[in-house]
Write a protein that holds these residues in place. Structure first.
Motif, mmCIF file in Angstrom:
data_model
loop_
_atom_site.group_PDB
_atom_site.id
_atom_site.type_symbol
_atom_site.label_atom_id
_atom_site.label_comp_id
_atom_site.label_asym_id
_atom_site.label_seq_id
_atom_site.Cartn_x
_atom_site.Cartn_y
_atom_site.Cartn_z
ATOM 1 N N VAL A 116 0.841 -1.203 0.000
ATOM 2 C CA VAL A 116 0.000 0.000 0.000
ATOM 3 C C VAL A 116 0.873 1.249 0.000
ATOM 4 O O VAL A 116 0.604 2.215 -0.732
ATOM 5 C CB VAL A 116 -0.955 0.005 1.207
ATOM 6 C CG1 VAL A 116 -1.607 1.370 1.397
ATOM 7 C CG2 VAL A 116 -2.021 -1.070 1.039
ATOM 8 N N SER A 189 -4.839 -0.259 4.051
ATOM 9 C CA SER A 189 -4.040 -1.458 4.338
ATOM 10 C C SER A 189 -4.914 -2.565 4.910
ATOM 11 O O SER A 189 -4.770 -3.740 4.555
ATOM 12 C CB SER A 189 -2.915 -1.116 5.312
ATOM 13 O OG SER A 189 -1.971 -0.259 4.726
ATOM 14 N N LYS A 191 -8.052 -3.051 4.323
ATOM 15 C CA LYS A 191 -8.873 -3.586 3.227
ATOM 16 C C LYS A 191 -8.063 -4.494 2.311
ATOM 17 O O LYS A 191 -8.551 -5.532 1.866
ATOM 18 C CB LYS A 191 -9.475 -2.438 2.417
ATOM 19 C CG LYS A 191 -10.566 -1.677 3.159
ATOM 20 C CD LYS A 191 -11.273 -0.708 2.225
ATOM 21 C CE LYS A 191 -12.474 -0.083 2.919
ATOM 22 N NZ LYS A 191 -13.274 0.758 2.008
ATOM 23 N N THR A 192 -6.824 -4.118 2.017
ATOM 24 C CA THR A 192 -6.011 -4.949 1.134
ATOM 25 C C THR A 192 -5.655 -6.275 1.802
ATOM 26 O O THR A 192 -5.582 -7.309 1.139
ATOM 27 C CB THR A 192 -4.722 -4.223 0.713
ATOM 28 O OG1 THR A 192 -3.977 -3.861 1.886
ATOM 29 C CG2 THR A 192 -5.019 -2.993 -0.098
ATOM 30 N N LYS A 193 -5.458 -6.237 3.120
ATOM 31 C CA LYS A 193 -5.165 -7.492 3.823
ATOM 32 C C LYS A 193 -6.361 -8.428 3.762
ATOM 33 O O LYS A 193 -6.215 -9.650 3.593
ATOM 34 C CB LYS A 193 -4.785 -7.192 5.271
ATOM 35 C CG LYS A 193 -3.401 -6.554 5.433
ATOM 36 C CD LYS A 193 -3.149 -6.105 6.872
ATOM 37 C CE LYS A 193 -1.807 -5.389 6.983
ATOM 38 N NZ LYS A 193 -1.566 -4.852 8.347
ATOM 39 N N ALA A 195 -8.610 -8.472 1.360
ATOM 40 C CA ALA A 195 -8.697 -8.948 -0.020
ATOM 41 C C ALA A 195 -7.674 -10.039 -0.275
ATOM 42 O O ALA A 195 -7.954 -11.032 -0.948
ATOM 43 C CB ALA A 195 -8.477 -7.783 -0.987
ATOM 44 N N THR A 196 -6.465 -9.882 0.320
ATOM 45 C CA THR A 196 -5.431 -10.900 0.156
ATOM 46 C C THR A 196 -5.840 -12.210 0.819
ATOM 47 O O THR A 196 -5.610 -13.298 0.283
ATOM 48 C CB THR A 196 -4.099 -10.399 0.752
ATOM 49 O OG1 THR A 196 -3.754 -9.156 0.153
ATOM 50 C CG2 THR A 196 -2.990 -11.407 0.526
ATOM 51 N N GLY A 223 0.298 -4.548 -6.220
ATOM 52 C CA GLY A 223 -0.028 -3.562 -5.198
ATOM 53 C C GLY A 223 -1.007 -2.530 -5.697
ATOM 54 O O GLY A 223 -1.944 -2.154 -4.997
ATOM 55 N N LEU A 226 -4.543 -4.145 -5.876
ATOM 56 C CA LEU A 226 -5.172 -4.248 -4.558
ATOM 57 C C LEU A 226 -5.556 -2.865 -4.029
ATOM 58 O O LEU A 226 -6.612 -2.677 -3.427
ATOM 59 C CB LEU A 226 -4.215 -4.937 -3.582
ATOM 60 C CG LEU A 226 -3.958 -6.437 -3.794
ATOM 61 C CD1 LEU A 226 -2.838 -6.923 -2.886
ATOM 62 C CD2 LEU A 226 -5.226 -7.239 -3.537
ATOM 63 N N PHE A 227 -4.678 -1.892 -4.278
ATOM 64 C CA PHE A 227 -4.933 -0.524 -3.835
ATOM 65 C C PHE A 227 -6.198 0.014 -4.502
ATOM 66 O O PHE A 227 -7.072 0.593 -3.848
ATOM 67 C CB PHE A 227 -3.724 0.346 -4.187
ATOM 68 C CG PHE A 227 -3.737 1.707 -3.554
ATOM 69 C CD1 PHE A 227 -3.037 1.953 -2.390
ATOM 70 C CD2 PHE A 227 -4.448 2.752 -4.133
ATOM 71 C CE1 PHE A 227 -3.043 3.207 -1.807
ATOM 72 C CE2 PHE A 227 -4.462 4.007 -3.559
ATOM 73 C CZ PHE A 227 -3.752 4.236 -2.399
ATOM 74 N N GLU A 229 -8.694 -1.573 -5.747
ATOM 75 C CA GLU A 229 -9.883 -2.267 -5.227
ATOM 76 C C GLU A 229 -10.279 -1.708 -3.862
ATOM 77 O O GLU A 229 -11.470 -1.564 -3.551
ATOM 78 C CB GLU A 229 -9.602 -3.772 -5.130
ATOM 79 C CG GLU A 229 -10.801 -4.589 -4.699
ATOM 80 C CD GLU A 229 -10.485 -6.082 -4.658
ATOM 81 O OE1 GLU A 229 -11.229 -6.818 -3.993
ATOM 82 O OE2 GLU A 229 -9.502 -6.497 -5.297
ATOM 83 N N SER A 230 -9.274 -1.365 -3.062
ATOM 84 C CA SER A 230 -9.548 -0.899 -1.704
ATOM 85 C C SER A 230 -10.132 0.503 -1.659
ATOM 86 O O SER A 230 -10.835 0.854 -0.710
ATOM 87 C CB SER A 230 -8.261 -0.945 -0.864
ATOM 88 O OG SER A 230 -7.768 -2.266 -0.778
#
Length: 713
Positions: A116, A189, A191-193, A195-196, A223, A226-227, A229-230
């Motif tokens: 992120v 961060s 949100k990305t976690k 999603a991961t 990155g 994912l960013f 998407e978040s």
């Protein structure tokens, strides 16, 4: 005929770069843009609109002349004593900051992930670099002007104002993290976690897989994905954009620019932003919300923005579209009229003016290059149909005509023009889908969008072929098509509500909006046309029978209504599948399957679910080797070198791939290290050529099926 001059004319039309055609000074004089510019509308109407004291968005597909108009406008502004202009290449700045060697230090905040932070750092660096470049170009443009001595006797000296602007430029490019940004980065961060974790869960259940390559650039793509998407929900994005905006001293920057103009006794600053639609959606929104909107809304009418973008890919943010000028450059928008014939006549008039001027400035007579079996006016009409007036496509058609005819001392025929369109389709457009699918390093959603485009165009072409057969057998159309031995099936009608589904195909020239009219039921419909080269490749006649009393109603015959076909395609984008035996059922059977508790009628044991065809495509993408993946701009560089088959300078490549020489130089150095490009000193410069390894891997006959690992040696 002069084959060398014809080759130059073709090259001048197909160049991507907005640089003022300086490669052609020898042929047309010291200021090529002044000599060669031809406005798409009479009386220079487009140019005059761009020069008005309003914010202007100029919208058109690649190659429609946006950058050429910008270059001509800047040339006109340089003649003024009360205005100054600067040009910012948004796409190239963004590409330079995506390179693999961007240093990004860990933040050291446990609640903010490294991915992120990197994605945020790159975005903020990009925004800061735009501001810094704006300030640099402002200084350079002013120092080149003839009014530099206006600072004598002014309250503030030139050096003082410039030093303040340069300090601000250094400040915004330092990308220091402000206290306003930390809370929202922690939220992103989290949100990305999540999603991961969801992705990892899919991997563990065998439904999907994520492979992150060791390359920094590949990590950057992940990155960024994912960013994006978040921050996709409006609330998170608004908070993030606001934090970034507040982290820049933007008001001070605007104030200093205004003071610079005041002290220099300049009333206006024109800022030309090119290629901003090339950015991802989040990057584009940030660019508008953090830079364009403040400049537009807080500059007290001293800064005039001129922005170039693609149709369907424009974000206005807080800029009120009703208070700005919008100029569309595509055929349908420029020459819209009540009837098709009037639109075509206006478009052909521009094409004739464009080409006649171009040949005259190169001291050539255009008539000498075309076979006399047809009047020259018919060649102009055919070139319009083949290219729909896109100057870059005209350049590529001429390039193939040069290779096939002019270089051999032969005149161009109608058949040669049609063959040139087919070659461009087969070598550039058709190959685009497969090569980008397998080798482009980009987010999955972009690959899926291109995959869906490919499936849709195949579906539409199949429909056209079916209609052609049905017309031939008399099963559709009745007596309307009598007497037509090869009825054209190149155009089709759709409801305006379905236009957006064709936007990606239109952006890539596979289809083009042609006209608006009413069908036989009195409903509004939009008429689209397939690319001429595609029709030649698929043996489909293009156009409509001219000279018939009722030719105006040709496109709204019921057989050309594609609303049902497109709806059928959309239905096919999802299916009902049994998780045990794999049996598939159409979505029209959903209610009956649902009634039986989703039990599979085929195996009686399995449970059915609704599956997106994108899921299958995701598995296919994940099966591709990541070792051969390259950023899009690097694929384009290799494609240009392969297409031209001659060593080229960075500037020459840049003219063909829509990038700056600086960016091309950086990327070719990287490609050289990978063994894909060879650099050779030549007459005080360096020329680049494609290696056999790259030819075999990306353009060889086996490149579509061979495993990439074969080429790693």
């Amino acid at each position: 005929m002069n084959s060398d001059k014809f080759a130059k004319i073709a090259d001048s039309l197909r160049q991507y770069r907005r640089a003022e055609l300086l490669d052609f000074e020898k042929e047309v004089g010291a200021n090529p843009i002044e000599a060669l510019y031809v406005d798409p509308l009479p009386s220079n109407a487009i140019l005059k609109t761009i020069l008005l004291n309003n914010t202007t968005f100029i919208i058109g597909r690649k190659g429609t002349g946006k950058s050429t108009i910008f270059a001509k406008a800047q040339s006109e502004i340089r003649k003024s004593t009360d205005a100054i202009s600067i040009y910012v290449d948004v796409k190239s700045l963004h590409e330079l900051l995506k390179t693999s060697d961007v240093p990004v230090k860990a933040l050291g905040d446990a609640e903010i992930s490294d991915l992120v932070y990197r994605a945020h750092f790159l975005r903020k660096s990009f925004l800061g670099s735009i501001i810094a470049d704006l300030i640099k170009e402002l200084k350079a443009s002013y120092e080149k002007s003839s009014v530099f001595d206006r600072w004598l006797g002014q309250k503030r000296q030139y050096k003082d104002v410039v030093e303040t602007l340069e300090r601000l430029a250094a400040e915004v490019t330092s990308t220091k993290l402000s206290q306003e940004e930390i809370p929202i980065l922690r939220t992103i961060s989290t949100k990305t976690k999540e999603a991961t974790k969801n992705t990892q869960s899919l991997k563990n259940t065998g439904k999907g897989e994520v492979k992150v390559g060791e390359k920094t650039e590949a990590k950057g793509v992940l990155g960024s994905e994912l960013f994006d998407e978040s921050v996709s929900d409006n609330e998170t994005y608004a908070e993030y954009a606001d934090a970034v905006l507040r982290s820049f001293p933007f008001q001070e920057i605007v104030n200093q620019i205004r003071e610079f103009l005041f002290e220099a006794q300049l009333g206006r600053l024109f800022v030309f932003f090119d290629d901003f639609s090339e950015l991802s959606w989040v990057d584009q929104k940030l660019f508008v919300d953090v830079i364009l909107s403040p400049l537009n809304n807080a500059s007290n009418e001293t800064v005039k923005l001129k922005v170039a973008g693609y149709p369907g890919r424009i974000y206005y943010g807080k800029i009120d579209p009703g208070k700005i000028d919008t100029v569309g450059l595509d055929f349908y928008q420029l020459y819209k009229a009540q009837d098709i014939q009037t639109s075509e006549a206006s478009a052909i008039n521009y094409l004739e003016r464009l080409l006649t001027t171009r040949f005259e400035k190169f001291q050539e007579n255009i008539a000498h290059y075309f076979d006399t079996s047809l009047p020259l006016t018919e060649y102009f009409r055919l070139l319009f149909e083949v290219t729909l007036n896109v100057p870059r496509l005209i350049g590529y058609v001429f390039h193939h005509c040069y290779l096939d005819k002019v270089a051999k001392g032969q005149q161009i025929t109608a058949a040669a023009i049609k063959l040139a369109a087919q070659k461009y389709y087969e070598t550039v457009v058709a190959k685009y889908f497969d090569r980008m699918h397998r080798f482009a390093m980009e987010p999955f959603e972009q690959k899926l969008d291109r995959h869906n485009q490919h499936q849709l165009i195949k579906f539409l072409v199949a429909a056209a072929k079916r209609i052609k057969r049905e017309i031939a057998t008399g099963s559709v159309g009745g007596k309307y098509f009598e007497g037509l031995s090869n009825p054209p099936v190149s155009h089709f009608a759709v409801s305006p509500s379905l236009e957006s589904l064709l936007s990606s195909l239109e952006l890539n020239f596979l289809v083009t909006k042609y006209h608006e009219m009413r069908d036989k039921s009195g409903k509004d419909v939009s008429i689209f046309a397939f690319f001429y080269g595609l029709c030649e490749a698929e043996r489909l006649s293009w156009g409509y029978p001219r000279g018939r009393r009722d030719d105006r109603s040709y496109f709204v015959q019921r057989c050309f209504d594609y609303n049902v076909e497109i709806q059928q395609f959309l239905a096919k984008s999802k299916t009902i599948r049994c998780g045990t035996c794999g049996a598939c059922y159409g979505m029209e059977k959903k209610e009956s399957i649902e009634f039986y508790k989703w039990r599979c009628a085929e195996c009686q044991d399995g449970v059915c679910t609704v599956v997106s065809l994108g899921d299958d495509f995701r598995a296919e993408v994940e099966s591709l080797s990541k070792k051969t993946a390259l950023p899009v701009v690097e694929l384009e560089i290799l494609e240009a070198l392969n297409e031209e088959s001659t060593p080229m300078r960075a500037g020459e490549i840049a003219a063909l791939v829509d990038a700056t020489p600086q960016l091309v130089g950086h990327r070719t150095s990287k490609l050289q290290e990978m063994g894909l490009v060879k650099k050779t000193p030549s007459g005080g410069t360096v020329k680049n050529s494609i290696t056999e390894k790259a030819k075999q891997r990306y353009f060889g006959a086996n490149s579509s099926s061979a495993d990439a690992d074969e080429f790693e040696s």
